[in-house]
Scaffold this motif. Structure first.
Motif, PDB file in Angstrom:
ATOM      1  N   PHE A  22      32.831  48.114 -11.782  1.00 26.15           N
ATOM      2  CA  PHE A  22      33.809  47.855 -13.341  1.00 26.15           C
ATOM      3  C   PHE A  22      35.179  48.523 -12.023  1.00 26.15           C
ATOM      4  CE2 PHE A  22      30.141  47.803 -15.956  1.00 26.15           C
ATOM      5  CZ  PHE A  22      30.780  46.877 -16.601  1.00 26.15           C
ATOM      6  N   SER A  24      39.353  50.390 -13.011  1.00 23.79           N
ATOM      7  CA  SER A  24      39.804  51.291 -13.170  1.00 23.79           C
ATOM      8  C   SER A  24      40.644  50.809 -14.153  1.00 23.79           C
ATOM      9  CB  SER A  24      40.494  52.564 -13.178  1.00 23.79           C
ATOM     10  OG  SER A  24      40.967  52.472 -12.147  1.00 23.79           O
ATOM     11  N   THR A  25      42.274  51.108 -15.430  1.00 24.04           N
ATOM     12  CA  THR A  25      42.689  50.770 -14.573  1.00 24.04           C
ATOM     13  C   THR A  25      44.054  51.068 -13.696  1.00 24.04           C
ATOM     14  OG1 THR A  25      43.183  50.753 -17.527  1.00 24.04           O
ATOM     15  CG2 THR A  25      45.048  51.094 -16.249  1.00 24.04           C
ATOM     16  N   ILE A  43      45.437  41.079 -21.705  1.00 22.40           N
ATOM     17  CA  ILE A  43      44.590  42.071 -22.529  1.00 22.40           C
ATOM     18  C   ILE A  43      44.856  41.276 -24.112  1.00 22.40           C
ATOM     19  CG2 ILE A  43      43.729  43.538 -23.852  1.00 22.40           C
ATOM     20  CD1 ILE A  43      43.710  45.416 -21.698  1.00 22.40           C
ATOM     21  N   HIS A  50      38.232  43.434 -20.773  1.00 23.41           N
ATOM     22  CA  HIS A  50      37.884  44.685 -20.657  1.00 23.41           C
ATOM     23  C   HIS A  50      36.811  45.811 -21.193  1.00 23.41           C
ATOM     24  CE1 HIS A  50      40.281  45.016 -23.936  1.00 23.41           C
ATOM     25  NE2 HIS A  50      39.574  46.148 -23.773  1.00 23.41           N
ATOM     26  N   THR A  52      35.629  49.346 -23.919  1.00 25.85           N
ATOM     27  CA  THR A  52      35.721  50.689 -23.755  1.00 25.85           C
ATOM     28  C   THR A  52      34.592  51.177 -23.190  1.00 25.85           C
ATOM     29  OG1 THR A  52      38.206  49.888 -24.623  1.00 25.85           O
ATOM     30  CG2 THR A  52      37.248  52.513 -25.758  1.00 25.85           C
ATOM     31  N   ARG A  58      39.102  52.573 -20.273  1.00 28.63           N
ATOM     32  CA  ARG A  58      39.338  50.751 -20.652  1.00 28.63           C
ATOM     33  C   ARG A  58      38.579  50.621 -19.024  1.00 28.63           C
ATOM     34  NH1 ARG A  58      44.462  48.433 -22.587  1.00 28.63           N
ATOM     35  NH2 ARG A  58      43.588  48.830 -24.539  1.00 28.63           N
ATOM     36  N   PHE A  60      37.009  47.446 -15.923  1.00 27.53           N
ATOM     37  CA  PHE A  60      37.391  46.069 -16.090  1.00 27.53           C
ATOM     38  C   PHE A  60      36.394  45.416 -15.417  1.00 27.53           C
ATOM     39  CE2 PHE A  60      41.283  47.835 -16.947  1.00 27.53           C
ATOM     40  CZ  PHE A  60      42.068  47.017 -18.087  1.00 27.53           C
ATOM     41  N   GLY A  87      34.836  42.720 -26.001  1.00 25.22           N
ATOM     42  CA  GLY A  87      34.893  43.388 -23.999  1.00 25.22           C
ATOM     43  C   GLY A  87      33.095  43.372 -23.956  1.00 25.22           C
TER      44      GLY A  87
END
Length: 127
Positions: A22, A24-25, A43, A50, A52, A58, A60, A87
Motif C-alpha cells: 500500500f 501513502s498519499t 477519488i 483507496h 482508510t 488513507r 492506496f 475501498g
C-alpha cells in the motif's frame, strides 16, 4: 533457503501479505506527480482506489498503478464498483478468485485477460 513459515510463526500483516504493498498519499503524489487536489478529483471520479485505516490514514493499493497512473484497463471496474462499495470491499473483491472467471481473480483478468474477458468481468461486477 526457503522463507516458509513454521507453525509457530504468525503473519502480523495478513492483508498486506495477501494484497501487496500500500502507498501513502505522499508516495502516490511523488510517484504520479499529482498534488492533493488532483488525487481528490480522481477519488471523487472513482478513478483511484483507496482504503482508510482504523487510524484514519488513507492508503492506496499499489497493484492499481501502471507506472505513474492507474492501469487504464482497471478504470472501468473502479468506476462501476466504487460508487456503491467502499475501498476495502473493492480491494478484496479484485483479489478474490471467482468461479465465473475460471478461478482467476478480477485483477488477473484486468492484467492478462482479453478484451472480451474484461467486458465479461465488468458485466459480472456491475450486476
Amino acid at each position: 533457503m526457503s522463507r516458509r513459515k513454521t507453525p509457530d510463526q504468525h503473519d502480523h500483516a495478513p492483508l498486506s501479505s495477501a494484497i501487496g504493498e500500500f502507498w501513502s498519499t505522499h508516495q502516490v503524489m511523488a510517484r504520479s506527480g499529482s498534488n492533493r487536489d488532483r488525487l481528490g478529483e480522481l477519488i471523487e471520479a472513482h478513478e483511484l482506489l483507496h482504503v482508510t485505516t482504523a487510524d484514519d490514514q488513507r492508503l492506496f493499493p499499489a497493484f492499481q498503478f501502471d507506472g505513474k497512473t492507474v492501469n487504464p484497463r482497471l478504470l472501468p471496474l473502479l468506476r462501476a464498483m466504487l460508487p456503491s462499495q467502499d475501498g476495502w470491499s473493492v480491494t478484496l473483491q479484485l483479489m478474490q478468485p471467482m468461479p465465473e472467471l475460471g478461478g482467476k481473480t478480477p485483477l488477473d483478468v484486468v492484467e492478462r485477460g482479453s478484451d472480451s474477458d474484461r467486458k465479461k468481468l465488468l458485466k459480472i461486477l456491475s450486476a
